[in-house]
Design a protein around this motif. Sequence first.
Motif, PDB file in Angstrom:
ATOM      1  N   GLU A   1       0.829  -1.188   0.000  1.00 41.99           N
ATOM      2  CA  GLU A   1       0.000   0.000   0.000  1.00 41.99           C
ATOM      3  C   GLU A   1       0.878   1.259   0.000  1.00 41.99           C
ATOM      4  O   GLU A   1       2.066   1.211   0.342  1.00 41.99           O
ATOM      5  N   PHE A   2       0.273   2.374  -0.351  1.00 41.66           N
ATOM      6  CA  PHE A   2       1.020   3.639  -0.425  1.00 41.66           C
ATOM      7  C   PHE A   2       1.677   3.982   0.912  1.00 41.66           C
ATOM      8  O   PHE A   2       2.853   4.367   0.963  1.00 41.66           O
ATOM      9  N   LEU A   3       0.953   3.825   2.015  1.00 41.32           N
ATOM     10  CA  LEU A   3       1.495   4.179   3.322  1.00 41.32           C
ATOM     11  C   LEU A   3       2.546   3.192   3.818  1.00 41.32           C
ATOM     12  O   LEU A   3       3.242   3.465   4.803  1.00 41.32           O
ATOM     13  N   ASP A   4       2.666   2.050   3.154  1.00 38.19           N
ATOM     14  CA  ASP A   4       3.738   1.119   3.502  1.00 38.19           C
ATOM     15  C   ASP A   4       5.107   1.634   3.061  1.00 38.19           C
ATOM     16  O   ASP A   4       6.128   1.183   3.593  1.00 38.19           O
ATOM     17  N   ILE A   5       5.133   2.555   2.096  1.00 40.12           N
ATOM     18  CA  ILE A   5       6.421   3.044   1.588  1.00 40.12           C
ATOM     19  C   ILE A   5       7.243   3.665   2.715  1.00 40.12           C
ATOM     20  O   ILE A   5       8.366   3.211   2.986  1.00 40.12           O
ATOM     21  N   PRO A   6       6.745   4.694   3.436  1.00 35.26           N
ATOM     22  CA  PRO A   6       7.563   5.257   4.515  1.00 35.26           C
ATOM     23  C   PRO A   6       7.796   4.278   5.668  1.00 35.26           C
ATOM     24  O   PRO A   6       8.854   4.314   6.311  1.00 35.26           O
ATOM     25  N   ARG A   7       6.840   3.375   5.937  1.00 32.16           N
ATOM     26  CA  ARG A   7       7.029   2.407   7.019  1.00 32.16           C
ATOM     27  C   ARG A   7       8.199   1.479   6.721  1.00 32.16           C
ATOM     28  O   ARG A   7       9.043   1.223   7.587  1.00 32.16           O
ATOM     29  N   LEU A   8       8.252   0.973   5.515  1.00 32.59           N
ATOM     30  CA  LEU A   8       9.344   0.078   5.133  1.00 32.59           C
ATOM     31  C   LEU A   8      10.688   0.793   5.178  1.00 32.59           C
ATOM     32  O   LEU A   8      11.691   0.233   5.636  1.00 32.59           O
ATOM     33  N   ILE A   9      10.709   2.023   4.687  1.00 36.50           N
ATOM     34  CA  ILE A   9      11.960   2.794   4.683  1.00 36.50           C
ATOM     35  C   ILE A   9      12.447   3.018   6.113  1.00 36.50           C
ATOM     36  O   ILE A   9      13.625   2.795   6.431  1.00 36.50           O
ATOM     37  N   GLU A  10      11.551   3.444   6.987  1.00 34.76           N
ATOM     38  CA  GLU A  10      11.942   3.744   8.359  1.00 34.76           C
ATOM     39  C   GLU A  10      12.478   2.509   9.068  1.00 34.76           C
ATOM     40  O   GLU A  10      13.525   2.555   9.730  1.00 34.76           O
ATOM     41  N   GLN A  11      11.793   1.396   8.923  1.00 37.09           N
ATOM     42  CA  GLN A  11      12.219   0.175   9.601  1.00 37.09           C
ATOM     43  C   GLN A  11      13.544  -0.347   9.053  1.00 37.09           C
ATOM     44  O   GLN A  11      14.383  -0.845   9.807  1.00 37.09           O
ATOM     45  N   THR A  12      13.732  -0.202   7.759  1.00 38.03           N
ATOM     46  CA  THR A  12      14.999  -0.643   7.167  1.00 38.03           C
ATOM     47  C   THR A  12      16.147   0.212   7.675  1.00 38.03           C
ATOM     48  O   THR A  12      17.214  -0.312   8.043  1.00 38.03           O
ATOM     49  N   CYS A  13      15.966   1.512   7.721  1.00 36.52           N
ATOM     50  CA  CYS A  13      17.015   2.404   8.233  1.00 36.52           C
ATOM     51  C   CYS A  13      17.282   2.141   9.712  1.00 36.52           C
ATOM     52  O   CYS A  13      18.444   2.128  10.155  1.00 36.52           O
TER      53      CYS A  13
END
Length: 398
Positions: free
Chosen positions: A342-354
Amino acid sequence: MKAISILGSTGSIGTQTLDIVTQYPDEFQVVGLAAHSNVVLLAQQIRQFQPAIAAIGEAQKLPELQAAIADFDPQPILLAGEAGVIEVARYGNAEVVVTGIVGCAGLLPTIAAIKAGKDIALANKETLIAGGPVVLPLVQKHGIKLLPADSEHSAIFQCLQGVPNGGLRRILLTASGGAFRDWPVEKLSKVTVSDALKHPNWSMGRKITIDSATLMNKGLEVIEAHWLFGVDYDQIEIVIHPQSIIHSLIELQDTSVLAQLGWPDMRLPLLYALSCPERISTDWQPLDLVKAGELTFRAPDHQKYPCMQLAYAAGRTGGSMPAVLNAANEQAVALFLEERIEFLDIPRLIEQTCDRYQTHNHSTPSLEDIIAADQWARQEVIAASRVGAVLTFQTSPL
């Protein structure tokens, strides 16, 4: 006549650069062309511009390209794969290489061009975002010019002409606000790919249009501005400017503010990057301030656009963290475009990866460290998306 090569010749940057060459045939000559996969358009470009060398990034499509221009004379050198693109980047007498390749794939070809002594018309943000610690020393070592070819950094670069050392106080990066600038944050959970690709002002490629919708493009531009202009992150601010007439501004030590204005047209920064410091006369539509009407500004909404703060945090952390941020974003955007997240998964995935990479960050990374960080972040995002929840990670940091 200035000799140029174009990486990403069939994308939006490449085709607009070739529009300039078509309009000003006495000013520019094409030496090399490299494209990712569009054989039909690359073959047309080869026929029209007669480069000495050309490459197709997807190696399996080389026979198709060879067949498409089999009757053409003179035949260019035809290459394929990443090695072929790199060879185009460093080939021959090209004075300027336009780097229009999307994503971190543009890093190695750009480095090759720098080492070959070519000036760079930089339209690939990731070259500095991921590779800044490696690229900037190479620029200095080889004495080449790194000329911004995107609208915001070109605007800053133009405004800085004549400003003495120490005269700059602050950079103001303008942002259109993307496809969702007038949407309430509550509605973003229902965003579709089609919604996110409807940019109100600019015609761009799919990936950068999604970055504009999340405002990650502006966060990435903050990191790029840090490297290009040597300013601290506290000196770079983002302001929403829906009309996209003011492309960015600088504030000087005496509080004077300088801005570069123009219609939303990528050809202008591209032309300046190719011709700098000259100003080539054009017949393009001049800016009419009365027609433009009101120019408005507002502060960015960090609840709606969390990617901006993620970019600031990665930039301040430094080292190989911006490479992880960039790769995680590229992979998450690709998954969204494939409708796998989903669109809101984009920042969630980035934050968790960082966050997961934090204790493994290389403070002074080598090129190999940056490439490894990039690959790890992509695998991490893919693994998280496969389990159906962006809270679970399956791989270990390098």
